[in-house]
Scaffold this motif. Structure first.
Motif, short mmCIF file in Angstrom:
data_model
loop_
_atom_site.label_atom_id
_atom_site.label_comp_id
_atom_site.label_asym_id
_atom_site.label_seq_id
_atom_site.Cartn_x
_atom_site.Cartn_y
_atom_site.Cartn_z
N LEU A 502 27.56 34.35 4.92
CA LEU A 502 26.36 34.94 4.44
C LEU A 502 26.84 35.86 3.29
O LEU A 502 26.13 35.85 2.20
N ALA A 505 26.47 33.54 0.18
CA ALA A 505 25.27 33.41 -0.30
C ALA A 505 24.61 34.62 -1.07
O ALA A 505 24.01 34.71 -2.13
N ASP A 508 26.08 35.22 -4.43
CA ASP A 508 25.51 34.17 -5.64
C ASP A 508 24.07 34.06 -5.78
O ASP A 508 23.29 33.15 -6.30
N ALA A 509 23.58 35.49 -5.00
CA ALA A 509 21.91 35.40 -5.02
C ALA A 509 21.39 35.36 -6.34
O ALA A 509 21.72 35.83 -7.38
N ILE A 517 16.83 34.44 0.26
CA ILE A 517 17.94 33.75 0.08
C ILE A 517 18.09 32.91 1.40
O ILE A 517 17.79 33.51 2.53
N ASN A 518 18.42 31.47 1.32
CA ASN A 518 18.67 30.84 2.52
C ASN A 518 19.80 31.07 3.34
O ASN A 518 20.86 30.76 2.89
N THR A 519 19.66 31.92 4.12
CA THR A 519 20.63 32.49 5.23
C THR A 519 20.47 32.16 6.58
O THR A 519 21.31 32.49 7.35
N ASN A 565 28.43 25.98 -5.02
CA ASN A 565 27.59 26.41 -3.94
C ASN A 565 27.33 25.90 -2.92
O ASN A 565 28.11 24.76 -2.63
N VAL A 566 26.68 26.33 -1.94
CA VAL A 566 26.62 25.86 -0.68
C VAL A 566 25.34 25.03 -0.25
O VAL A 566 24.38 25.37 -0.62
N ARG A 568 22.86 23.08 1.88
CA ARG A 568 22.24 23.21 3.23
C ARG A 568 21.53 21.92 4.05
O ARG A 568 20.79 22.13 4.58
#
Length: 727
Positions: A502, A505, A508-509, A517-519, A565-566, A568
């Motif tokens: 988390l 994310a 890097d918001a 945010i995609n959490t 970046n992550v 998903r």
């Protein structure tokens, strides 16, 4: 390595949440008796391997009675490995099929299990920081105070958040003596054989233990200082996170009191610190030209990198034979750690910055175990309870600027699991666990991130905080059939849950509200089939698995921003592991293992998995082998082999090189020598030679990572000479 026992264990979804492996293994024997668990582990090489007992639930069970995959590293194996080096990232590489290879640094980036995150624990106390995965959790404890290690492979919710790839539980040592006072003093000298200059280091370990009436105790202190690490050509290894020039301390204490024949209480404290104090400043490597990172003389003014302090306190109460023969295990713990990272030059608002993760955990666990049936070959039990965890994690810069704000998590998880033995040979387990998680974040302001020229990559702006809530119902089931020793098959299904990094994310918001945010948490399904085959002194195990998740956690390089970046997108990971052990003669043992792993993501969310997962997630195939020979009772000699095979899945980019984490891995082969000689009844002399044939290589992580500051070679031939005196 032949003492390592690769076996199935159903530490399935729930059986370890408070049904913790350490506690029974730690429970000391009654006066006048040997510790049965210690005896089992120390004599495992002379017994049928399936007889080894682990505490997968409140009551010890044999490994052949559980339907999933695990590796047990016993104390004797740890002592053999420590004669070579004391780096747990390296020890686990050698001993655990499916464990990605380490890079001989204080960071375990990319060193997961089966392509996913691993949860590291000490006696069931979480060391990992899944809210902001710093990937330094394997530097948490010194092996001198570890009695055994249990490695559960595949998604599991045994201890909750973070174990989507499995878990590693360091089970601390317990007193194994009837004397009021006994002890052991160990001295070691280490260094490089390719260039001795400035490479010599030392280690001292002192342990005291004893038992008096209803009391038992063990205390230990360890200090180790390493010299410079050199490669096969005698050149200094890049100092970024190097274990060279590192000072490590470990203080440990454990005390237990037997209240009566049915009740016991125990308190444990462990402190670990490991920080690099280098006399060199970094000279970046060059991947395109094959030039490794190194260093030039110069003392840095930055804070030393590494674990500044890792504290663990654990209180356990046990009670047996309650109503209906129910047993109770209740424990409470507190853990805190502070890990300092390298300086990022010119990244934060046009200037330098050095970050550290701050993590605090406090938790309580309650476990009840009630027998259900004991009749004519049928037996059953029900385990049930709850776990409560309060975890606060942040990643500020050392100068006080906020990079990752404080994340305050409260996790509550009730669970229940039942286990049955039918007709003695059929083992069945099933369980359910409900995760309820709330993470609170205050309003915060992101840091402006810049490139090397000071140009803004991501601007600074205000982000509104709030609460993030997660709920997940997780299941596990397993079955095993042990009728025929030549073929004992097992199958299992288990689920794992993680609030996937988390903090990454949040820092890097690119939106002004954390709810945008995609959490969303990652839920992993793990399917496994395997079998064990035994014939006389030969044992072979094979396990195949598939791991799926609708959301991924892949670190993908963005060439436009020069950041990771992550991703998903859905993921599917699959592979297999095989392990063989063979006692050729009474004094000659052989072992071998092979691990293969592959994974892809569904970038279009169409059901078509079209993109390979990168090297940070998927390790190259790994081969291990070992031979142990005891020509006389006083002398033991062992050779260990670790081979990392090639992996090349990605095309070059427009610049003619590879995107981050996608570099190809070239194969390399490492051989270690370990010898021990019992000079007298109380004196043991050891010799370890690391990288015996002086392989000149880049560790797998250096190859796929490719970052100039971390493009460092592996260590050349090194020695470790030790003497231990018991009294």
């Amino acid at each position: 390595m032949s003492n390592t026992i690769h076996k199935g264990i159903c530490l399935c979804l729930l059986s370890g949440l408070g049904i913790t492996t350490p506690l029974l293994a730690q429970q000391p024997p009654a006066p006048g008796k040997k510790n049965s668990d210690t005896t089992r582990l120390q004599t495992a090489a002379t017994r049928a391997l399936g007889e080894v007992v682990v505490t997968a639930s409140r009551k010890p069970v044999t490994l052949d009675n559980v339907p999933s995959s695990v590796t047990i590293i016993n104390r004797k194996t740890l002592e053999n490995d420590m004669a070579i080096n004391t780096d747990f990232t390296d020890i686990l590489t050698r001993e655990v099929p499916g464990m990605a290879p380490g890079a001989q640094t204080n960071s375990n980036v990319g060193q997961g299990l089966r392509g996913r995150a691993v949860l590291v624990m000490i006696d069931g106390i979480p060391q990992s920081t899944p809210l902001r995965n710093a990937e330094v959790d394997l530097r948490a404890i010194d092996p001198a105070v570890v009695g055994s290690v249990e490695v559960v492979k595949g998604a599991t919710a045994i201890y909750g958040n973070g174990a989507t790839g499995g878990l590693i539980n360091f089970i601390t040592a317990s007193p194994a003596t009837d004397k009021i006072l006994s002890g052991k003093t160990s001295l070691n000298m280490t260094g490089s054989l390719t260039s001795l200059k400035n490479s010599v280091g030392g280690r001292i370990s002192q342990q005291l233990q004893g038992r008096y009436k209803k009391w038992d105790y063990l205390v230990s202190g360890v200090y180790e200082q390493t010299g410079e690490y050199k490669d096969a050509k005698g050149q200094l290894l890049g100092p970024n996170y190097s274990l060279g020039e590192t000072d490590s301390y470990n203080l440990f204490a454990k005390a237990g009191y037997q209240l009566n024949s049915r009740q016991r209480i125990q308190l444990m404290y462990n402190y670990y610190r490991s920080q690099q104090n280098s006399n060199y400043t970094l000279v970046n490597g060059n991947y395109a030209q094959g030039i490794p990172a190194t260093g030039i003389p110069g003392k840095s003014t930055d804070a030393p990198t590494g674990a500044q302090g890792n504290h663990n306190v654990h209180l356990v109460y046990q009670a047996d034979s309650l109503i209906g023969q129910t047993s109770l295990t209740a424990d409470a713990y507190y853990a805190s750690r502070n890990d300092i990272f390298y300086v990022s030059l010119g990244r934060f608002d046009g200037g330098d910055g050095q970050s550290h993760t701050l993590d605090r955990k406090a938790g309580v666990r309650l476990l009840f175990n009630t027998p259900l049936l004991q009749h004519h070959g049928f037996s059953g039990a029900l385990s049930y309870g709850a776990d409560v965890l309060h975890n606060v994690t942040s990643q500020p810069l050392i100068d006080g600027r906020v990079w990752v704000p404080e994340m305050n998590m409260l996790n509550y998880a009730p669970f229940a699991e039942t286990q049955w033995s039918l007709w003695q040979d059929l083992i069945v387990k099933a369980g359910i666990r409900v995760e309820k998680v709330n993470v609170s974040v205050d309003d915060y302001t992101t840091l402006r991130i810049t490139d090397s020229k000071g140009k803004t990559i991501t601007p600074s702006f205000r982000v509104q905080g709030g609460d993030l809530r997660y709920t997940a119902t997780l299941f596990n089931a397993g079955i095993r059939y042990n009728r025929f020793p030549l073929l004992m098959p097992y199958a299992s299904f288990s689920q794992g849950f993680s609030v996937a990094d988390l903090g990454l994310a949040l820092r890097d918001a690119k939106v002004n509200d954390i709810r945008k945010i995609n959490t969303e948490a990652v839920l992993v399904n793990n399917y496994e089939l395997g079998f064990v085959s035994e014939y006389q002194q030969l044992r072979f195990e094979w396990s195949g698995f598939i791991s799926t998740s609708k959301l991924g956690a892949e670190m993908v390089y963005d060439s436009k921003t020069d950041l990771f970046n992550v991703s998903r997108t859905p993921e599917r990971i699959y592979g297999f592991e095989a392990a063989l052990q063979y006692r050729v003669l009474r004094n000659l043992d052989l072992s071998a293992s092979y691990s293969y792993l592959e994974g892809k993501s569904d970038t279009g969310r169409s059901g078509h998995y079209d993109m390979y997962l990168n090297g940070r997630r998927i390790a190259a195939p790994k081969v291990t082998a070992g031979i142990g020979y005891r020509p006389v009772d006083e002398l033991e000699v062992r050779l260990q082999y670790t081979g990392v095979n090639a992996r090349n899945r990605f095309a070059r980019n427009a610049a003619g090189t590879y995107n981050g984490n996608e570099g190809p891995v070239k194969a390399y082969n490492l051989v270690n020598l370990q010898a021990s000689y019992k000079a007298s009844k109380r004196t043991l002399v050891t010799l370890g030679i690391e990288n015996l044939f002086n392989e000149d290589y880049f560790p797998a992580r250096s190859q796929w990572f490719m970052i100039p500051g971390f493009y460092s070679k592996g260590r050349g031939t090194a020695f470790n000479i030790g003497i231990a005196v018991s009294y």
